[in-house]
Design a protein around this motif. Sequence first.
Motif, short mmCIF file in Angstrom:
data_model
loop_
_atom_site.label_atom_id
_atom_site.label_comp_id
_atom_site.label_asym_id
_atom_site.label_seq_id
_atom_site.Cartn_x
_atom_site.Cartn_y
_atom_site.Cartn_z
N GLU A 196 0.83 -1.20 0.00
CA GLU A 196 0.00 0.00 0.00
C GLU A 196 0.87 1.26 0.00
OE1 GLU A 196 -3.57 2.01 -0.27
OE2 GLU A 196 -3.16 -0.14 -0.41
N TRP A 197 1.91 1.25 0.82
CA TRP A 197 2.82 2.38 0.85
C TRP A 197 3.56 2.50 -0.48
CZ3 TRP A 197 4.72 5.61 5.09
CH2 TRP A 197 3.90 5.56 6.22
N MET A 198 3.98 1.38 -1.04
CA MET A 198 4.67 1.41 -2.32
C MET A 198 3.77 2.00 -3.41
SD MET A 198 6.45 -1.68 -4.51
CE MET A 198 4.88 -2.41 -4.96
N LYS A 199 2.50 1.59 -3.41
CA LYS A 199 1.56 2.08 -4.42
C LYS A 199 1.41 3.59 -4.35
CE LYS A 199 -2.86 1.45 -3.86
NZ LYS A 199 -4.19 0.80 -3.73
N ASN A 200 1.46 4.15 -3.15
CA ASN A 200 1.32 5.60 -2.99
C ASN A 200 2.62 6.35 -3.24
OD1 ASN A 200 -1.52 6.50 -1.73
ND2 ASN A 200 -1.03 4.46 -0.96
N CYS A 201 3.74 5.66 -3.08
CA CYS A 201 5.04 6.31 -3.28
C CYS A 201 5.44 6.36 -4.76
CB CYS A 201 6.12 5.59 -2.50
SG CYS A 201 6.04 5.83 -0.71
N LEU A 202 5.10 5.33 -5.51
CA LEU A 202 5.55 5.24 -6.89
C LEU A 202 5.17 6.46 -7.74
CD1 LEU A 202 5.03 1.47 -7.74
CD2 LEU A 202 7.19 2.74 -7.80
N PRO A 203 3.92 6.96 -7.68
CA PRO A 203 3.60 8.13 -8.49
C PRO A 203 4.43 9.35 -8.14
CG PRO A 203 1.60 7.04 -7.73
CD PRO A 203 2.74 6.42 -6.98
N LEU A 204 4.78 9.52 -6.87
CA LEU A 204 5.57 10.67 -6.46
C LEU A 204 7.03 10.54 -6.87
CD1 LEU A 204 4.13 11.27 -2.87
CD2 LEU A 204 3.53 12.44 -4.99
N LEU A 205 7.52 9.32 -6.91
CA LEU A 205 8.91 9.09 -7.29
C LEU A 205 9.13 9.19 -8.80
CD1 LEU A 205 9.89 6.13 -4.94
CD2 LEU A 205 11.01 8.36 -5.02
N TRP A 206 8.09 8.86 -9.58
CA TRP A 206 8.27 8.73 -11.02
C TRP A 206 7.44 9.72 -11.85
CZ3 TRP A 206 11.92 5.71 -13.26
CH2 TRP A 206 12.58 4.82 -12.43
N ASN A 207 6.80 10.69 -11.21
CA ASN A 207 5.99 11.62 -12.00
C ASN A 207 6.84 12.74 -12.63
OD1 ASN A 207 6.53 13.09 -9.72
ND2 ASN A 207 4.40 13.58 -9.25
N ARG A 208 7.97 13.09 -11.98
CA ARG A 208 8.84 14.15 -12.52
C ARG A 208 10.29 13.68 -12.48
NH1 ARG A 208 8.10 19.54 -9.41
NH2 ARG A 208 9.54 20.17 -11.05
N PRO A 209 10.63 12.65 -13.22
CA PRO A 209 12.00 12.11 -13.13
C PRO A 209 13.04 12.96 -13.85
CG PRO A 209 10.74 10.93 -14.78
CD PRO A 209 9.79 11.88 -14.13
N PHE A 210 12.61 13.78 -14.82
CA PHE A 210 13.57 14.56 -15.61
C PHE A 210 13.74 15.95 -14.97
CE2 PHE A 210 11.63 11.49 -18.50
CZ PHE A 210 12.76 10.76 -18.83
#
Length: 316
Positions: A38-52
């Motif tokens: 559950e924590w991973m599911k919520n963290c992934l969008p924040l980690l990968w939404n602005r990678p550049f």
Amino acid sequence: MSSIFSRNIPPECLKNIIEFVKEGPNPNLYSCMLVNREWMKNCLPLLWNRPFDISIPVQNGTKLMNTYISCLDEIKKQYLIDNDIYLRQNRTPQINYPAYLRELDYEIFERYTRFWLIENIYSDRASDLDTIAESLESIEIEYTNNQLKKLLPCLFSMFIEKSNNLTHFSFYSDGEMCLDIPELPTWMVSTATYSTTNNSLIVSSSHVLRTSPAASNNSNFLKNLTTFKCEVDDSDLHLPNLITFMEILSLRCKMLQTIIFTWRSLYDTNVHNYLREIVRQQQQLRVIRVNYSNINISRVDEIFQLENIKILNTDN
């Protein structure tokens, strides 16, 4: 223990906690991902939404590109292998990382991809990527550029295919890097034609994006784009693929809120028509900034007559 703890936290509160961690002075979202699914599911969008992000060290940028390259489909991977591009991580990850992408800065994307290739080809020379890049001979730079022309289209088309959440697209070129975006795949390219009689694009029921398995799996590509930034800062640049991309935007995008547009190229003199068609299609456009030093602004004067649009910093 962690699973019991997380089950007692309402989803809204969990998102606020993770957002708080992200905004902290020493964000450690990777640790939060290890709590449970559950924590991973919520963290992934924040980690990968602005990678550049320009603030990310280039060494981390090459690791980022390695992950994205591993997300390519098998056809693209085989194409790269056939063209002597070694894939360090050939196994496809279970997580669809490109699906989280919200902001794509093409200049940084190209820079990270270029350094990934440099590290991939010349890593035996030194550990510092800038040192390696500065040591390349002209023939090696030419070879790297040729390989880059094969790798960039694969990645760029993947981002467009998979990124339903993409909201921001930025392109910048000053004649040194980003000479143009890659040639777009056939399924993405519109067959809309340009009319010389009324200076506008003709889009009818027969003029639609060509379909393919990738396109049919994602009918919403580019539809959620809210910001389009384009700055061409060199009079000698010729960017036919970028023009085609603008044509696609005029057909696909209806939700743009901000357009920042600078065009100093002496080529592609009809670019104002594509800009006009993009603006015409928008339903929520609020801010547009146009540097029209090399654009025939009389041809897009209706841009400045639309209601509820704030015009910023236009040049005379």
